[in-house]
Scaffold this motif. Sequence first.
Motif, short mmCIF file in Angstrom:
data_model
loop_
_atom_site.label_atom_id
_atom_site.label_comp_id
_atom_site.label_asym_id
_atom_site.label_seq_id
_atom_site.Cartn_x
_atom_site.Cartn_y
_atom_site.Cartn_z
N GLN A 111 0.88 -1.24 -0.04
CA GLN A 111 -0.12 -0.01 -0.11
C GLN A 111 0.79 1.18 0.00
OE1 GLN A 111 -2.88 0.20 3.47
NE2 GLN A 111 -3.97 1.59 2.20
N ILE A 112 1.88 1.38 1.13
CA ILE A 112 2.68 2.39 0.97
C ILE A 112 4.06 1.87 1.24
CG2 ILE A 112 1.05 4.09 1.45
CD1 ILE A 112 2.13 4.34 4.26
N PRO A 113 5.23 2.72 1.24
CA PRO A 113 6.51 2.07 1.22
C PRO A 113 6.61 1.75 3.03
CG PRO A 113 6.72 3.66 -0.36
CD PRO A 113 5.20 3.67 0.16
N TYR A 114 7.71 1.35 3.40
CA TYR A 114 8.30 1.24 4.56
C TYR A 114 9.59 1.69 4.76
CZ TYR A 114 4.43 -1.91 5.33
OH TYR A 114 3.04 -2.50 5.29
N VAL A 115 9.87 2.56 5.82
CA VAL A 115 11.51 3.18 5.78
C VAL A 115 11.73 2.28 7.41
CG1 VAL A 115 12.79 4.96 6.19
CG2 VAL A 115 11.12 5.12 4.90
N ILE A 116 12.99 1.52 7.30
CA ILE A 116 13.42 0.99 8.25
C ILE A 116 14.42 1.65 9.19
CG2 ILE A 116 14.39 -1.30 9.18
CD1 ILE A 116 11.62 -1.33 7.77
N ALA A 163 3.89 -9.02 -2.39
CA ALA A 163 4.20 -8.67 -3.65
C ALA A 163 3.98 -6.96 -3.93
CB ALA A 163 3.42 -9.45 -4.76
N GLY A 164 5.14 -6.29 -4.46
CA GLY A 164 5.03 -5.03 -4.66
C GLY A 164 5.38 -4.11 -3.48
N ALA A 165 5.76 -4.69 -2.38
CA ALA A 165 6.13 -4.01 -1.23
C ALA A 165 7.40 -3.35 -1.47
CB ALA A 165 5.85 -4.76 -0.04
N LYS A 166 7.73 -2.22 -0.74
CA LYS A 166 8.73 -1.37 -1.02
C LYS A 166 9.37 -1.11 0.66
CE LYS A 166 8.05 0.46 -5.42
NZ LYS A 166 7.89 1.78 -6.34
N VAL A 181 9.42 -7.44 -5.03
CA VAL A 181 9.70 -6.54 -3.78
C VAL A 181 10.88 -5.85 -3.95
CG1 VAL A 181 10.37 -6.95 -1.32
CG2 VAL A 181 8.27 -8.23 -2.15
N LEU A 182 10.87 -4.73 -3.51
CA LEU A 182 12.23 -3.87 -3.33
C LEU A 182 12.66 -3.65 -2.10
CD1 LEU A 182 14.41 -1.96 -4.68
CD2 LEU A 182 12.86 -0.05 -4.47
N ILE A 183 14.07 -3.81 -1.63
CA ILE A 183 14.77 -3.42 -0.56
C ILE A 183 15.97 -2.84 -0.90
CG2 ILE A 183 15.92 -4.12 1.47
CD1 ILE A 183 14.13 -6.66 1.55
N ALA A 217 12.66 -10.47 -5.54
CA ALA A 217 13.10 -9.45 -4.93
C ALA A 217 14.15 -8.75 -5.63
CB ALA A 217 13.38 -9.66 -3.39
N THR A 218 14.37 -7.50 -5.25
CA THR A 218 15.62 -6.73 -5.74
C THR A 218 16.18 -6.26 -4.40
OG1 THR A 218 14.91 -6.04 -7.67
CG2 THR A 218 16.57 -4.85 -6.84
#
Length: 463
Positions: A159-164, A180-183, A208-210, A243-244
């Motif tokens: 839905q929206i990205p996550y910042v760790i 799927a599609g999470a960033k 997925v992008l990390i 994933a990337t």
Amino acid sequence: MRNVLILFVLIICVGCQKETFLTSAQYTLEVSADTIFFDTIFTKKGSITRLCKIYNPHEGTIIVDEISVANQQNLQFFLNVNGISSKKIQHIQIQGGDSIFVFIQAKLQENAVDTAVVNNDSIVLKYNGIQQKIVLQAWGQNVHNVRGVLSGDTVFTSQIPYVIYDSLVVPQGATLTIEAGAKLYMHYNSNIIVHGTLKILGTKDKPVLISNDRLEQTYQLLPGQWGSIIFSHSSASNEIQYATIKNGTNGILITGTSQALVDLKIENSEMHTMSSHIIYALHGNVSVANSVLYNCNYYVLVVLGGTCNVVHSTLYNYGTIGFRNTSSSVVVANYNLANSTETSLQNFTCYNSIIVGQTTNEISIRSLKPEDILPCIFQNCILRDTYTGKDTAYYKNITAFSEAKKLFQNSAMNNFMLDTLSQAKDIGKLEFAQSYEFDKRGVSRVADSKPDVGAYEYVYEKK
């Protein structure tokens, strides 16, 4: 004496010359850019600093009455002029042929939607009875800010990205599922530490992008901008699909024990641009398939004990910014490189894959006892490596990489799909390909019964 007197009079005359101030609207200033663009910025997080040069091309001085951001009520852009940070800077003199620099930062407020929203404003220059504007534009994206230990099973959505920040910890017995599609954007030095289970479930159309949390283009080629994904000895049943993972210190760091091998399955993924290693596995039970691992400053793949199976993958290492610090990209050993304690290597296989890089020996197979033969095999692969003596037992049906021959379409641009004349075409073993019938893009490897090696099957594309 007379000459000294004349010089003194000239100095006095020059010093007494009256400064000319230009006050007519016909005298305008020049700016280095009509619009200042910012890349996508996470809301509540500051951007990098942009600058704009304001130049006076005339032979007199122009007094700028005010430099300000137009929207004073909802301030999201911040200025610094001549060392003064304020929403309004007043009475700035710019002499003829001289210039000043305006430094601009954006810090955007949260918006009411999940997608990125454009934020427009302007810098207003007021002088000589006129107003001159420089457009400001930035895209703002809402995010979830996350840190600390998860309370239990958790799902990250697209839905929206996550910042760790700092470290995100998955406790023993808990599962973090990334849909799927999470960033996930990692702040500097942050880690994902998995004592439980990590499930990254991307798809071909929604990977997925990390990555790092600086989205500006200048940061996209820089390694070491965050820490690692770390799997401890208690972690089990981990999976990474489509994933990337990029721009960190280590992509994957496994710290198992001989009694507790850490399970990790990686398929259809890309990991790259790491300042240390891409996969470093101490006592792991690792499988890598249909994946591309490329460019780091140390090892692309380290296997120290346990098991590891690599099939239809591409490993490529010409380093990142700076220089590579190792003579090989792949290490398989039955001891810990850090302290030389023995590790039990149960099995290592590499089938239908490509391992190339900038050195002539990209593979290092090491044993505590030099006379021992390890349970290790590279078969039906393209390798950049040389081997003699007992080491020949580790290699079967190998094609030697040649810089004089074609391999990838454009590896310099990180395009590892096969060239029309690629060495990798039709040299794979069908038996190994049948477990992974489709390549990373979903193209069949077995339709012609002649699988190519590496992560991609060659497909003729009309131009």
